[in-house]
Design a protein around this motif. Structure first.
Motif, PDB file in Angstrom:
ATOM      1  N   MET A 126      28.507 -60.499   5.655  1.00 36.32           N
ATOM      2  CA  MET A 126      27.534 -61.299   4.909  1.00 36.32           C
ATOM      3  C   MET A 126      26.128 -60.706   5.015  1.00 36.32           C
ATOM      4  O   MET A 126      25.233 -61.076   4.252  1.00 36.32           O
ATOM      5  CB  MET A 126      27.518 -62.745   5.411  1.00 36.32           C
ATOM      6  CG  MET A 126      27.016 -62.921   6.826  1.00 36.32           C
ATOM      7  SD  MET A 126      27.013 -64.668   7.276  1.00 36.32           S
ATOM      8  CE  MET A 126      26.436 -64.575   8.970  1.00 36.32           C
ATOM      9  N   ALA A 127      25.929 -59.768   5.950  1.00 31.94           N
ATOM     10  CA  ALA A 127      24.630 -59.103   6.090  1.00 31.94           C
ATOM     11  C   ALA A 127      24.577 -57.804   5.291  1.00 31.94           C
ATOM     12  O   ALA A 127      23.732 -56.950   5.547  1.00 31.94           O
ATOM     13  CB  ALA A 127      24.345 -58.818   7.561  1.00 31.94           C
ATOM     14  N   LEU A 128      25.474 -57.663   4.315  1.00 32.43           N
ATOM     15  CA  LEU A 128      25.526 -56.428   3.523  1.00 32.43           C
ATOM     16  C   LEU A 128      24.178 -56.103   2.896  1.00 32.43           C
ATOM     17  O   LEU A 128      23.706 -54.966   2.954  1.00 32.43           O
ATOM     18  CB  LEU A 128      26.594 -56.561   2.429  1.00 32.43           C
ATOM     19  CG  LEU A 128      26.696 -55.384   1.444  1.00 32.43           C
ATOM     20  CD1 LEU A 128      27.128 -54.120   2.175  1.00 32.43           C
ATOM     21  CD2 LEU A 128      27.666 -55.710   0.314  1.00 32.43           C
ATOM     22  N   GLY A 129      23.537 -57.095   2.275  1.00 34.18           N
ATOM     23  CA  GLY A 129      22.255 -56.856   1.624  1.00 34.18           C
ATOM     24  C   GLY A 129      21.204 -56.374   2.606  1.00 34.18           C
ATOM     25  O   GLY A 129      20.455 -55.432   2.327  1.00 34.18           O
ATOM     26  N   SER A 130      21.152 -57.008   3.773  1.00 31.24           N
ATOM     27  CA  SER A 130      20.176 -56.613   4.792  1.00 31.24           C
ATOM     28  C   SER A 130      20.451 -55.203   5.289  1.00 31.24           C
ATOM     29  O   SER A 130      19.521 -54.414   5.514  1.00 31.24           O
ATOM     30  CB  SER A 130      20.228 -57.598   5.967  1.00 31.24           C
ATOM     31  OG  SER A 130      19.886 -58.898   5.546  1.00 31.24           O
ATOM     32  N   ARG A 131      21.723 -54.878   5.438  1.00 29.30           N
ATOM     33  CA  ARG A 131      22.060 -53.541   5.940  1.00 29.30           C
ATOM     34  C   ARG A 131      21.750 -52.463   4.907  1.00 29.30           C
ATOM     35  O   ARG A 131      21.243 -51.386   5.245  1.00 29.30           O
ATOM     36  CB  ARG A 131      23.534 -53.491   6.334  1.00 29.30           C
ATOM     37  CG  ARG A 131      23.890 -52.246   7.131  1.00 29.30           C
ATOM     38  CD  ARG A 131      25.188 -52.402   7.876  1.00 29.30           C
ATOM     39  NE  ARG A 131      25.410 -51.303   8.803  1.00 29.30           N
ATOM     40  CZ  ARG A 131      26.433 -51.242   9.647  1.00 29.30           C
ATOM     41  NH1 ARG A 131      27.317 -52.233   9.691  1.00 29.30           N
ATOM     42  NH2 ARG A 131      26.572 -50.206  10.457  1.00 29.30           N
ATOM     43  N   LEU A 132      22.034 -52.757   3.644  1.00 26.37           N
ATOM     44  CA  LEU A 132      21.702 -51.803   2.590  1.00 26.37           C
ATOM     45  C   LEU A 132      20.192 -51.624   2.467  1.00 26.37           C
ATOM     46  O   LEU A 132      19.707 -50.516   2.225  1.00 26.37           O
ATOM     47  CB  LEU A 132      22.288 -52.270   1.252  1.00 26.37           C
ATOM     48  CG  LEU A 132      23.807 -52.166   1.104  1.00 26.37           C
ATOM     49  CD1 LEU A 132      24.255 -52.789  -0.214  1.00 26.37           C
ATOM     50  CD2 LEU A 132      24.269 -50.718   1.183  1.00 26.37           C
ATOM     51  N   ARG A 133      19.456 -52.727   2.636  1.00 28.61           N
ATOM     52  CA  ARG A 133      18.000 -52.641   2.572  1.00 28.61           C
ATOM     53  C   ARG A 133      17.469 -51.796   3.732  1.00 28.61           C
ATOM     54  O   ARG A 133      16.541 -50.999   3.564  1.00 28.61           O
ATOM     55  CB  ARG A 133      17.397 -54.046   2.603  1.00 28.61           C
ATOM     56  CG  ARG A 133      15.913 -54.090   2.331  1.00 28.61           C
ATOM     57  CD  ARG A 133      15.481 -55.465   1.828  1.00 28.61           C
ATOM     58  NE  ARG A 133      16.043 -56.548   2.616  1.00 28.61           N
ATOM     59  CZ  ARG A 133      16.975 -57.390   2.162  1.00 28.61           C
ATOM     60  NH1 ARG A 133      17.453 -57.259   0.938  1.00 28.61           N
ATOM     61  NH2 ARG A 133      17.432 -58.365   2.928  1.00 28.61           N
ATOM     62  N   ARG A 134      18.056 -51.947   4.905  1.00 33.44           N
ATOM     63  CA  ARG A 134      17.656 -51.141   6.063  1.00 33.44           C
ATOM     64  C   ARG A 134      17.924 -49.663   5.797  1.00 33.44           C
ATOM     65  O   ARG A 134      17.077 -48.800   6.075  1.00 33.44           O
ATOM     66  CB  ARG A 134      18.426 -51.608   7.299  1.00 33.44           C
ATOM     67  CG  ARG A 134      18.150 -50.795   8.562  1.00 33.44           C
ATOM     68  CD  ARG A 134      18.975 -51.349   9.723  1.00 33.44           C
ATOM     69  NE  ARG A 134      18.774 -50.569  10.936  1.00 33.44           N
ATOM     70  CZ  ARG A 134      19.444 -49.470  11.232  1.00 33.44           C
ATOM     71  NH1 ARG A 134      20.355 -49.008  10.387  1.00 33.44           N
ATOM     72  NH2 ARG A 134      19.211 -48.821  12.360  1.00 33.44           N
ATOM     73  N   LEU A 135      19.101 -49.367   5.248  1.00 31.10           N
ATOM     74  CA  LEU A 135      19.441 -47.979   4.928  1.00 31.10           C
ATOM     75  C   LEU A 135      18.506 -47.437   3.853  1.00 31.10           C
ATOM     76  O   LEU A 135      18.031 -46.293   3.940  1.00 31.10           O
ATOM     77  CB  LEU A 135      20.892 -47.900   4.453  1.00 31.10           C
ATOM     78  CG  LEU A 135      21.417 -46.518   4.051  1.00 31.10           C
ATOM     79  CD1 LEU A 135      21.360 -45.557   5.234  1.00 31.10           C
ATOM     80  CD2 LEU A 135      22.842 -46.623   3.519  1.00 31.10           C
ATOM     81  N   SER A 136      18.221 -48.269   2.844  1.00 29.89           N
ATOM     82  CA  SER A 136      17.311 -47.855   1.777  1.00 29.89           C
ATOM     83  C   SER A 136      15.916 -47.573   2.319  1.00 29.89           C
ATOM     84  O   SER A 136      15.275 -46.583   1.938  1.00 29.89           O
ATOM     85  CB  SER A 136      17.247 -48.942   0.698  1.00 29.89           C
ATOM     86  OG  SER A 136      16.305 -48.622  -0.295  1.00 29.89           O
ATOM     87  N   ASP A 137      15.446 -48.436   3.217  1.00 31.14           N
ATOM     88  CA  ASP A 137      14.116 -48.232   3.803  1.00 31.14           C
ATOM     89  C   ASP A 137      14.067 -46.918   4.587  1.00 31.14           C
ATOM     90  O   ASP A 137      13.073 -46.179   4.531  1.00 31.14           O
ATOM     91  CB  ASP A 137      13.760 -49.397   4.730  1.00 31.14           C
ATOM     92  CG  ASP A 137      13.479 -50.685   3.970  1.00 31.14           C
ATOM     93  OD1 ASP A 137      13.270 -50.610   2.743  1.00 31.14           O
ATOM     94  OD2 ASP A 137      13.480 -51.761   4.605  1.00 31.14           O
ATOM     95  N   GLN A 138      15.144 -46.637   5.305  1.00 30.14           N
ATOM     96  CA  GLN A 138      15.198 -45.408   6.098  1.00 30.14           C
ATOM     97  C   GLN A 138      15.172 -44.175   5.197  1.00 30.14           C
ATOM     98  O   GLN A 138      14.433 -43.211   5.452  1.00 30.14           O
ATOM     99  CB  GLN A 138      16.463 -45.410   6.963  1.00 30.14           C
ATOM    100  CG  GLN A 138      16.592 -44.201   7.884  1.00 30.14           C
ATOM    101  CD  GLN A 138      17.839 -44.280   8.757  1.00 30.14           C
ATOM    102  OE1 GLN A 138      18.519 -45.302   8.794  1.00 30.14           O
ATOM    103  NE2 GLN A 138      18.142 -43.198   9.456  1.00 30.14           N
ATOM    104  N   ILE A 139      15.969 -44.213   4.125  1.00 31.48           N
ATOM    105  CA  ILE A 139      16.014 -43.079   3.198  1.00 31.48           C
ATOM    106  C   ILE A 139      14.685 -42.930   2.463  1.00 31.48           C
ATOM    107  O   ILE A 139      14.185 -41.816   2.265  1.00 31.48           O
ATOM    108  CB  ILE A 139      17.176 -43.260   2.198  1.00 31.48           C
ATOM    109  CG1 ILE A 139      18.514 -43.145   2.941  1.00 31.48           C
ATOM    110  CG2 ILE A 139      17.095 -42.219   1.077  1.00 31.48           C
ATOM    111  CD1 ILE A 139      19.722 -43.453   2.079  1.00 31.48           C
ATOM    112  N   THR A 140      14.091 -44.059   2.067  1.00 37.62           N
ATOM    113  CA  THR A 140      12.815 -44.009   1.352  1.00 37.62           C
ATOM    114  C   THR A 140      11.709 -43.436   2.228  1.00 37.62           C
ATOM    115  O   THR A 140      10.867 -42.655   1.764  1.00 37.62           O
ATOM    116  CB  THR A 140      12.423 -45.423   0.870  1.00 37.62           C
ATOM    117  OG1 THR A 140      13.441 -45.919  -0.008  1.00 37.62           O
ATOM    118  CG2 THR A 140      11.097 -45.399   0.128  1.00 37.62           C
TER     119      THR A 140
END
Length: 317
Positions: A10-24
């Motif tokens: 259920m934390a998929l969105g938060s985890r993707l956002r964390r990964l996106s922030d790291q890549i950005t």
């Protein structure tokens, strides 16, 4: 990472956002390393414009899958940095098109080595993973385009709540609920008619004692839905589905579907070959439900109701 392990999928969105922030964050450093005057969030717009043609903001938004306001904000930022120019469309002066400025076009050549190295780095990283993230993202985008995450959660909510719904036989204890639930929707959209009063005021006498049946839907032990199977004196039909009503507070739990299935199954068990109903097309959700249950439209039937403008039947055999 304990949070994500504990929270689960259920934390998929938060985890993707964390990964996106790291890549950005890394992407910002990459641009600096190659002396390219772009911000990571500008890249989709820059890439769309680097293909050569001037485009409207709407066209860019559709191409890169961003909202119009988001693209407008990026365009303003890029104009401020001298990377993009705006002008009136030559064919339609009412439209504004944007394109890369001379400074923006120079970046196309400067960024080429960066493209090569970044692509190679990502491909190398993908080769070290068990799952291909790029293909997985494509699959998720396809699935969510077919049905949004919101819609999927709504369906699961409906399924879970429908499991707490009980369909029980009518008893005199439910007479007031049978009447109130029906009067609520009838009075909201139409007016009470003589046939309504006859069935709702005396359901035992005018429905059950004549060979019919009434089902009641209970949610948290409270009656929130009702539906009747009424015996007909008709050469074509033995039974009619009628007086289906669901409390507005309990809608979205598949109660209408459960009641409809119960009535159809009861009619089938009594030997009926077809089941009849009457409705009005202003009740679009109800009509959609009837089609989902398998009912089909019929015409030219006599009716005691002024409000009836659609008649339907369900084949039971």
């Amino acid at each position: 990472m304990d949070f994500y392990n504990n929270a689960g999928k259920m934390a998929l969105g938060s985890r993707l956002r964390r990964l996106s922030d790291q890549i950005t964050e890394d992407a910002g450093q990459v641009y600096k390393m190659y002396n390219v005057a772009l911000q990571p969030k500008w890249f989709p717009v820059f890439h769309a414009l680097s293909q050569g043609n001037e485009k409207t903001i709407t066209a860019i938004a559709e191409e890169i899958g961003h909202s119009h306001p988001s693209v407008s904000t990026i365009i303003r930022e890029m104009v401020k940095q001298g990377l993009v120019i705006e002008k009136n469309d030559k064919q339609d002066g009412r439209k504004t098109v944007v394109g890369l400025s001379k400074k923006g076009k120079e970046i196309i050549k400067d960024i080429a080595p960066q493209y090569t190295d970044v692509t190679a780095a990502i491909e190398a990283a993908l080769s070290q993973t068990h799952y291909d993230l790029w293909k997985a993202i494509e699959e998720w985008e396809f699935l969510l385009n077919q049905k949004s995450l919101l819609r999927r959660v709504q369906e699961q909510k409906k399924l879970r709540e429908s499991q707490d719904v009980q369909i029980v036989d009518y008893t005199p204890a439910y007479q007031e609920a049978f009447k109130q639930l029906n009067e609520e929707w009838i009075s909201k959209y139409f007016k009470m008619e003589a046939a309504d009063h006859k069935a709702l005021d005396h359901p035992q006498k005018n429905i059950i004692d004549k060979g019919g049946h009434i089902f009641v839907a209970l949610y948290n032990s409270e009656p929130v839905g009702v539906c009747a199977l009424m015996k007909m004196d008709d050469p074509d039909y033995e039974y009619e589905m009628a007086k289906m009503a669901v409390s507005p507070a309990a809608q979205g739990k598949s109660i209408g579907w459960l009641l409809g299935k119960a009535v159809a199954e009861k009619a089938r068990s009594l030997g009926a070959k077809k089941l009849y109903l009457e409705s009005n097309t202003v009740l679009q959700p109800a009509v959609n439900l009837y089609y989902k249950l398998g009912f089909q439209k019929v015409v030219r039937r006599a009716t005691p109701y002024e409000r009836c403008n659609i008649q339907m039947e369900l084949a039971l055999v």
